[in-house]
Design an enzyme around this catalytic site. Structure first.
Site, PDB file in Angstrom:
ATOM      1  N   GLY A 183      36.621 -34.645 -82.892  1.00 58.03           N
ATOM      2  CA  GLY A 183      38.037 -34.802 -82.616  1.00 58.03           C
ATOM      3  C   GLY A 183      38.458 -36.252 -82.734  1.00 58.03           C
ATOM      4  O   GLY A 183      37.634 -37.169 -82.722  1.00 58.03           O
ATOM      5  N   CYS A 184      39.761 -36.481 -82.840  1.00 59.51           N
ATOM      6  CA  CYS A 184      40.277 -37.832 -83.062  1.00 59.51           C
ATOM      7  C   CYS A 184      40.086 -38.725 -81.836  1.00 59.51           C
ATOM      8  O   CYS A 184      39.503 -39.809 -81.932  1.00 59.51           O
ATOM      9  CB  CYS A 184      41.738 -37.779 -83.490  1.00 59.51           C
ATOM     10  SG  CYS A 184      42.806 -36.789 -82.427  1.00 59.51           S
ATOM     11  N   PHE A 185      40.571 -38.300 -80.665  1.00 63.66           N
ATOM     12  CA  PHE A 185      40.333 -39.078 -79.454  1.00 63.66           C
ATOM     13  C   PHE A 185      38.833 -39.200 -79.186  1.00 63.66           C
ATOM     14  O   PHE A 185      38.351 -40.251 -78.765  1.00 63.66           O
ATOM     15  CB  PHE A 185      41.021 -38.427 -78.249  1.00 63.66           C
ATOM     16  CG  PHE A 185      42.353 -39.015 -77.901  1.00 63.66           C
ATOM     17  CD1 PHE A 185      42.542 -40.393 -77.818  1.00 63.66           C
ATOM     18  CD2 PHE A 185      43.442 -38.193 -77.638  1.00 63.66           C
ATOM     19  CE1 PHE A 185      43.775 -40.936 -77.491  1.00 63.66           C
ATOM     20  CE2 PHE A 185      44.685 -38.727 -77.303  1.00 63.66           C
ATOM     21  CZ  PHE A 185      44.843 -40.101 -77.232  1.00 63.66           C
ATOM     22  N   ALA A 186      38.109 -38.110 -79.414  1.00 64.74           N
ATOM     23  CA  ALA A 186      36.667 -38.129 -79.165  1.00 64.74           C
ATOM     24  C   ALA A 186      35.976 -39.188 -80.012  1.00 64.74           C
ATOM     25  O   ALA A 186      35.096 -39.915 -79.536  1.00 64.74           O
ATOM     26  CB  ALA A 186      36.066 -36.753 -79.442  1.00 64.74           C
TER      27      ALA A 186
ATOM     28  N   CYS B 150      37.281 -41.998 -81.307  1.00 64.95           N
ATOM     29  CA  CYS B 150      37.656 -43.343 -80.879  1.00 64.95           C
ATOM     30  C   CYS B 150      36.969 -43.721 -79.567  1.00 64.95           C
ATOM     31  O   CYS B 150      36.458 -44.843 -79.417  1.00 64.95           O
ATOM     32  CB  CYS B 150      39.174 -43.423 -80.732  1.00 64.95           C
ATOM     33  SG  CYS B 150      39.824 -45.103 -80.693  1.00 64.95           S
TER      34      CYS B 150
END
Length: 362
Positions: A153-156, A158
């Site tokens: 995932g994107c937040f994951a 980062c």
């Protein structure tokens, strides 16, 4: 083009001798970005871009940034026998359902951009598909031999890239405070109350406080790299290996909606008395061989990564704590850029192929 014969059970199916690629869910933001990348990839060609609601329409009529670049049309067909790899650009929960209803030939590799297969089950089903978590910074060699990859995932992405070196050093011995702000494209293409320009512009808000779904995969990766004996890293939604909620160290994550379209910017506070020079050296060493993740000795900003597959990480030391800053483009390193990076690894290509992109710094 060089390929690893151990990674491919049959000759590549592209007309020009390269990879033949299928895309499911091709009309959304991630589908459009993936098409943009693959049109300029030196070793891949798009065999089909599936979208039932747009079948027959020009791709450039939906993804208008591609006008003049392709005459490709959306199709409602899925000729899996003609491709080497297929990307699932579905919404969360749809990939697992799709695989239960459709047969995909064994030779076809799958890269799933949804969250359906990111967290390893305690007891994988007998004979079921094995999924490799597609974060190259920790799983590069596993990805090289994988048949099925669950893209992070994107937040994951980062947050993990900010915390993984600290976890490996055993620095996470107390709760970690994480703040992350994301652009509106992170919510997908379907309009919603919090994505309208009149609401989002000049505005900011929080959502999914302490319970964001990406905490599952974040904690999974941090626990994989932490030293034996270090506290188990958990969250309000993350169970221990026994299935029970545990104390351990909590990742206290506050997500924010930003008033911009692309990018994620995160800050993480870790309590530690370890020397800052040792920490910085460990971060530089952790990412020394990473193709796209770089440690910066200066403060970072979002425009350095937008429109690229790069991730930047920076560490500042304070009295008894460190502040780790990280940033990515949520649609690229946080989604399809990383997916193409994984495709390159799975087929023995140059890891950076098709991903040498310039930041929108001005």
């Amino acid at each position: 083009m060089e390929t690893d014969n151990n990674n491919s059970s049959s000759p590549l199916r592209g007309d020009r001798g390269g990879l033949s690629v299928g895309i499911l869910g091709a009309a959304g933001y991630t589908g459009g970005e993936l098409i943009r990348l693959l049109l300029n990839h030196p070793d891949a060609e798009i065999a089909f871009a599936n979208s039932e609601s747009n079948a027959g329409n020009l791709v450039s009529d939906v993804h208008e940034g591609l006008i003049g670049e392709t005459d490709l049309r959306f199709t409602d067909q899925m000729p899996f026998e003609d491709v080497d790899v297929v990307f699932f650009c579905f919404g969360h929960g749809k990939s697992e359902a799709f695989l239960k209803e459709h047969d995909i030939p064994d030779h076809v590799k799958i890269i799933d951009l949804a969250q359906d297969f990111r967290v390893a089950p305690l007891n994988p089903p007998e004979g079921g598909r094995k999924w490799v978590y597609g974060l190259p910074e920790i799983n590069r060699e596993k990805i090289r031999t994988a048949q099925h990859v669950a893209n992070p995932g994107c937040f994951a992405t980062c947050i993990q890239l900010a915390l993984l070196p600290a976890a490996k050093m055993g620095l996470i011995n107390d709760d970690v405070a994480v703040n992350g702000i994301t652009g509106s494209t992170g919510a997908g293409q379907k309009p919603g109350a919090t994505t309208h320009f009149s609401w989002r512009n000049n505005n900011m808000s929080t959502y999914k406080l302490f319970t964001h779904q990406h905490l599952h995969e974040i904690c999974q990766s941090l626990n994989e790299v932490k030293p034996a004996g270090a506290p188990y890293i958990t969250s309000p939604i993350d169970p221990s290996p026994s299935g029970e909620l545990v104390g351990g160290c909590s990742i206290d994550f506050i997500p924010y909606r930003g008033d911009f379209a692309r990018g994620i910017f995160c800050t993480c506070v870790v309590k530690t008395k370890a020397p800052i020079d040792d920490i910085i050296e460990a971060y530089m060493d952790f990412y020394r061989d990473a193709a796209f993740t770089h440690y910066s000795d200066k403060a970072i900003d979002l425009k350095q990564v937008v429109n690229t597959n790069k991730a930047l990480v920076h560490v500042d030391g304070f009295d008894g704590k460190i502040l780790i800053t990280s940033c990515i483009d949520n649609l690229l390193k946080g989604a399809v850029g990383q997916a193409v990076q994984n495709m390159n690894l799975m087929f023995g290509l140059d890891e950076t192929a098709g991903l040498r992109l310039k930041a929108s710094a001005f």
